[in-house]
Design a protein around this motif. Structure first.
Motif, PDB file in Angstrom:
ATOM      1  N   ILE A 169       2.251   2.505   1.970  1.00 46.01           N
ATOM      2  CA  ILE A 169       2.430   3.221   2.020  1.00 46.01           C
ATOM      3  C   ILE A 169       2.913   4.752   1.933  1.00 46.01           C
ATOM      4  CG2 ILE A 169       4.877   3.485   3.764  1.00 46.01           C
ATOM      5  CD1 ILE A 169       4.335   0.636   4.908  1.00 46.01           C
ATOM      6  N   VAL A 170       3.831   4.380   0.452  1.00 50.87           N
ATOM      7  CA  VAL A 170       4.608   5.363  -0.145  1.00 50.87           C
ATOM      8  C   VAL A 170       3.200   6.096  -1.062  1.00 50.87           C
ATOM      9  CG1 VAL A 170       5.498   6.362  -2.049  1.00 50.87           C
ATOM     10  CG2 VAL A 170       6.522   4.052  -1.030  1.00 50.87           C
ATOM     11  N   ALA A 171       1.858   5.757  -1.784  1.00 51.56           N
ATOM     12  CA  ALA A 171       0.887   6.353  -2.150  1.00 51.56           C
ATOM     13  C   ALA A 171      -0.942   7.160  -1.224  1.00 51.56           C
ATOM     14  CB  ALA A 171       0.336   5.010  -2.562  1.00 51.56           C
ATOM     15  N   PHE A 172      -0.445   6.787  -0.420  1.00 54.96           N
ATOM     16  CA  PHE A 172      -1.041   7.542   0.193  1.00 54.96           C
ATOM     17  C   PHE A 172      -0.777   7.839   1.973  1.00 54.96           C
ATOM     18  CE2 PHE A 172      -3.642   3.921  -2.113  1.00 54.96           C
ATOM     19  CZ  PHE A 172      -4.124   5.322  -2.880  1.00 54.96           C
ATOM     20  N   LYS A 173      -0.540   9.056   1.741  1.00 53.42           N
ATOM     21  CA  LYS A 173       0.438   9.713   3.347  1.00 53.42           C
ATOM     22  C   LYS A 173      -0.883  10.659   3.501  1.00 53.42           C
ATOM     23  CE  LYS A 173       4.566   7.804   3.811  1.00 53.42           C
ATOM     24  NZ  LYS A 173       4.625   7.818   4.675  1.00 53.42           N
ATOM     25  N   GLN A 174      -1.158  10.230   3.009  1.00 54.51           N
ATOM     26  CA  GLN A 174      -2.833  11.352   3.793  1.00 54.51           C
ATOM     27  C   GLN A 174      -3.275  11.190   5.819  1.00 54.51           C
ATOM     28  OE1 GLN A 174      -5.780  11.795   0.976  1.00 54.51           O
ATOM     29  NE2 GLN A 174      -5.389  13.854   0.878  1.00 54.51           N
ATOM     30  N   SER A 175      -2.920  11.634   6.782  1.00 56.69           N
ATOM     31  CA  SER A 175      -4.289  12.183   7.369  1.00 56.69           C
ATOM     32  C   SER A 175      -5.109  11.117   7.497  1.00 56.69           C
ATOM     33  CB  SER A 175      -3.226  12.790   8.597  1.00 56.69           C
ATOM     34  OG  SER A 175      -4.363  13.457   8.130  1.00 56.69           O
ATOM     35  N   ALA A 176      -6.204  10.686   8.859  1.00 57.27           N
ATOM     36  CA  ALA A 176      -7.408  10.370   9.098  1.00 57.27           C
ATOM     37  C   ALA A 176      -8.437  11.110   8.521  1.00 57.27           C
ATOM     38  CB  ALA A 176      -7.689   9.264  10.116  1.00 57.27           C
ATOM     39  N   GLU A 177      -7.835  12.548   9.419  1.00 58.39           N
ATOM     40  CA  GLU A 177      -8.288  13.651   8.990  1.00 58.39           C
ATOM     41  C   GLU A 177      -8.793  13.977   7.844  1.00 58.39           C
ATOM     42  OE1 GLU A 177      -6.294  13.538  11.458  1.00 58.39           O
ATOM     43  OE2 GLU A 177      -7.545  12.840  12.680  1.00 58.39           O
ATOM     44  N   GLN A 178      -7.561  14.363   7.231  1.00 58.75           N
ATOM     45  CA  GLN A 178      -7.169  14.408   5.415  1.00 58.75           C
ATOM     46  C   GLN A 178      -8.453  13.569   5.010  1.00 58.75           C
ATOM     47  OE1 GLN A 178      -3.141  13.739   5.033  1.00 58.75           O
ATOM     48  NE2 GLN A 178      -3.220  16.184   5.314  1.00 58.75           N
ATOM     49  N   GLN A 179      -8.111  11.901   5.024  1.00 56.23           N
ATOM     50  CA  GLN A 179      -8.661  11.578   4.150  1.00 56.23           C
ATOM     51  C   GLN A 179     -10.082  11.699   4.594  1.00 56.23           C
ATOM     52  OE1 GLN A 179      -7.989   6.979   4.923  1.00 56.23           O
ATOM     53  NE2 GLN A 179      -5.712   8.043   4.903  1.00 56.23           N
TER      54      GLN A 179
END
Length: 297
Positions: free
Chosen positions: A245-255
């Motif tokens: 949760i802390v490390a990967f805050k990107q949205s699905a579109e950004q990923q």
């Protein structure tokens, strides 16, 4: 200005707000958590149902492989000689070694597989991290084949898992690979839970790792060590969720956008130039490894 423990109160408010924002999952992370929860329920149901459990049977063997390879790596780190690693169709496994430090090699099976599962769960929050995790799994597969090269079950299992990884790499720009890595991580941690409970708590198995560890320790029964290892495994699982949760805050579109430029899906426009070199290098490495293994066989 009011002070708390010698510091301005507003600093604590800002810190608390930042911590809350950091630990609050966004929409993409909530979806990942829901999928992980569904995995836990599905695995719990399928694990004990006759006939239907065949669906997750290959993944049970894979988690056994994590367990045995953790023994083997701990043995290597403690200067043991690894004779063989075995996986059998009855979902069992055995790592035969001489030397080493039993205080380290015995608990390494459960603790190592729970740590691997936790790392895969963390990677399951992000597409690019899942790609890196799949490459790490490929290295794990090669080590497994090196020590278990005489087991046809191991060869079949690794070819099946490698095929699934390649397949899911193509689906939705790697999103399917992310959920596949997440599933393997959840499966590995669930295996630790049920195997420790089955071997040491609900019924005592004299040949279990906990029983062997209790013998060399001489101070506590195997059930105590089983509970302690379960606590550590739960700690790894909880930490994996928090780190994800802390490390990967990107949205699905950004990923999706980032994944299109990092180890892109073969066949995409970003992969046209690097695919021939990557594919030829991969095939060459696999062919060379297989030749060495077959020669030693």
């Amino acid at each position: 200005m009011p002070y708390v423990n010698g510091y301005p109160e507003r600093n604590f408010a800002v810190f608390a707000r930042d911590a809350q924002d950091t630990l609050t999952p966004n929409a993409t992370q909530r979806t990942t958590l829901i999928v992980a929860a569904c995995y836990i329920v599905a695995i719990a149901i399928l694990w004990h149902l006759p006939y239907v459990s065949v669906i997750i049977y290959p993944f049970k063997l894979l988690t056994v492989g994590f367990h045995e390879m953790s023994h083997a790596f701990a043995g290597v780190l403690t200067c043991a000689h690894i004779h063989s690693v075995e996986l059998d169709p009855d979902e069992g496994g055995a790592t035969r070694m001489s030397g080493g430090i039993p205080w380290i090699t015995l608990p390494a099976g459960y603790l190592g597989s729970s740590l691997i599962g936790a790392a895969l769960i963390v990677c399951g929050f992000d597409t690019n991290a899942s790609k890196i995790a799949s490459l790490a799994l490929a290295a794990f597969f090669l080590f497994t084949l090196w020590w278990a090269r005489k087991s046809w079950v191991t060869w079949l299992l690794i070819f099946l898992m490698s095929g699934l990884i390649v397949l899911f790499w193509f689906v939705a720009g790697g999103v399917a690979l992310r959920y596949f890595v997440l599933f393997i991580g959840v499966m590995s941690d669930m295996y630790v839970l049920w195997d420790v409970v089955d071997d040491t708590i609900s019924r005592k198995v004299n040949g279990s790792d906990a029983s062997a560890f209790a013998e060399i320790c001489g101070c506590c029964p195997s059930q105590v060590w089983g509970v302690l290892w379960l606590i550590v495994a739960f700690g790894f699982f909880a930490a994996s969720i928090i780190i994800g949760i802390v490390a990967f805050k990107q949205s699905a579109e950004q990923q999706k956008e980032d994944a299109s430029h990092f180890l892109p899906v073969p066949g995409s426009s970003a992969a046209v130039q690097i695919l021939p070199t990557t594919l030829s290098t991969t095939l060459l490495c696999f062919a060379a490894t297989s030749a060495v293994l077959l020669r030693r066989w």
